[in-house]
Design an enzyme around this catalytic site. Structure first.
Site, PDB file in Angstrom:
ATOM      1  N   ILE A 174      97.223 -77.016 -26.593  1.00 39.80           N
ATOM      2  CA  ILE A 174      97.613 -76.470 -25.294  1.00 39.80           C
ATOM      3  C   ILE A 174      97.714 -77.675 -24.373  1.00 39.80           C
ATOM      4  O   ILE A 174      96.814 -78.515 -24.340  1.00 39.80           O
ATOM      5  CB  ILE A 174      96.595 -75.432 -24.775  1.00 39.80           C
ATOM      6  N   SER A 175      98.812 -77.810 -23.667  1.00 38.70           N
ATOM      7  CA  SER A 175      99.074 -79.013 -22.878  1.00 38.70           C
ATOM      8  C   SER A 175      98.097 -79.177 -21.717  1.00 38.70           C
ATOM      9  O   SER A 175      97.533 -78.202 -21.206  1.00 38.70           O
ATOM     10  CB  SER A 175     100.505 -78.985 -22.324  1.00 38.70           C
ATOM     11  N   GLN A 176      97.927 -80.411 -21.318  1.00 40.75           N
ATOM     12  CA  GLN A 176      97.152 -80.758 -20.131  1.00 40.75           C
ATOM     13  C   GLN A 176      97.656 -79.942 -18.938  1.00 40.75           C
ATOM     14  O   GLN A 176      98.855 -79.793 -18.744  1.00 40.75           O
ATOM     15  CB  GLN A 176      97.338 -82.252 -19.875  1.00 40.75           C
ATOM     16  N   ARG A 219      93.076 -69.553 -17.833  1.00 44.13           N
ATOM     17  CA  ARG A 219      93.401 -70.516 -18.893  1.00 44.13           C
ATOM     18  C   ARG A 219      92.397 -70.460 -20.045  1.00 44.13           C
ATOM     19  O   ARG A 219      92.752 -70.718 -21.206  1.00 44.13           O
ATOM     20  CB  ARG A 219      93.464 -71.923 -18.287  1.00 44.13           C
TER      21      ARG A 219
END
Length: 213
Positions: free
Chosen positions: A61-63, A35
């Site tokens: 960028i999403s959780q 990530r």
């Protein structure tokens, strides 16, 4: 930076499994994907933290938990054709590709599109196809799609996406009036019938385009 392998394991255990996500393919993808390579170098140390991160151009960028939850709710299987609206950093598309899907992803912002395309090439993720366009129009030339995932929030579900959803098929999209009042909506198409189910509150950037804001 701390050990990314240990950071990913801790992220999955404490942020995702602890909240009830149990799909083994989803968990394996999040354990495996680096990530920290999907965020700016200056934010790499925060890549495995419990929250969204900026990726430039007003996007995020999403959780990790939200990525895992949406991936699980899609119920994908290897070989499925999946359309993603809102490539962003490319992380969600990479998760789905790791799960064995053929991913078609659309991004409207040039800088993010080219950065994601380079990232996929560097990581040799050839099962991900990208397009620079208005995502609310979908990708009609490549439809229908077994699954569709939208990673930005609109005031309604764009009809072109429903039209491009296979039967049977599942579509996930945040819907609501503004970021503080969004719900994750699951759209299921089966035997010509379309059923919509509220899966709880979320907060995403705005879905911009002809059928968005």
């Amino acid at each position: 930076m701390v050990d990314p392998v240990r950071s990913r394991e801790r992220m999955v255990r404490e942020q995702i499994e602890a909240r009830g996500v149990s799909d083994r393919a989803v968990l394996d993808a999040l354990r495996s994907l680096p990530r920290h390579l999907f965020v700016e170098e200056a934010l790499a140390s925060k890549a495995y933290s419990d929250g969204p991160l900026p990726i430039g151009e007003g996007q995020t960028i999403s959780q990790p938990y939200i990525v895992a939850l949406m991936s699980e709710l899609l119920r994908v299987e290897p070989g499925m054709k999946v359309l993603e609206i809102g490539t962003g950093s490319g992380y969600q598309a990479a998760v789905l590709a790791h799960m064995g899907c053929d991913v078609y992803t659309v991004e409207r912002i040039k800088k993010l599109f080219f950065a994601a395309r380079k990232r996929f090439m560097d990581m040799r993720m050839f099962s991900v196809k990208l397009k620079l366009d208005d995502g609310t129009m979908g990708w009609p030339d490549e439809g229908p799609f077994d699954r569709i995932i939208v990673t930005a929030g609109g005031h309604s579900v764009p009809e072109p996406l429903v039209d491009q959803l296979a039967d049977p098929g599942r579509l996930l999209i945040p819907v609501g009036e503004g970021r503080r009042h969004q719900s994750l909506v699951l759209v299921e198409k089966k035997d010509g019938e379309v059923i919509r189910t509220d899966k709880g509150g979320v907060a995403f950037v705005d879905l911009v385009g002809k059928h968005g804001w």
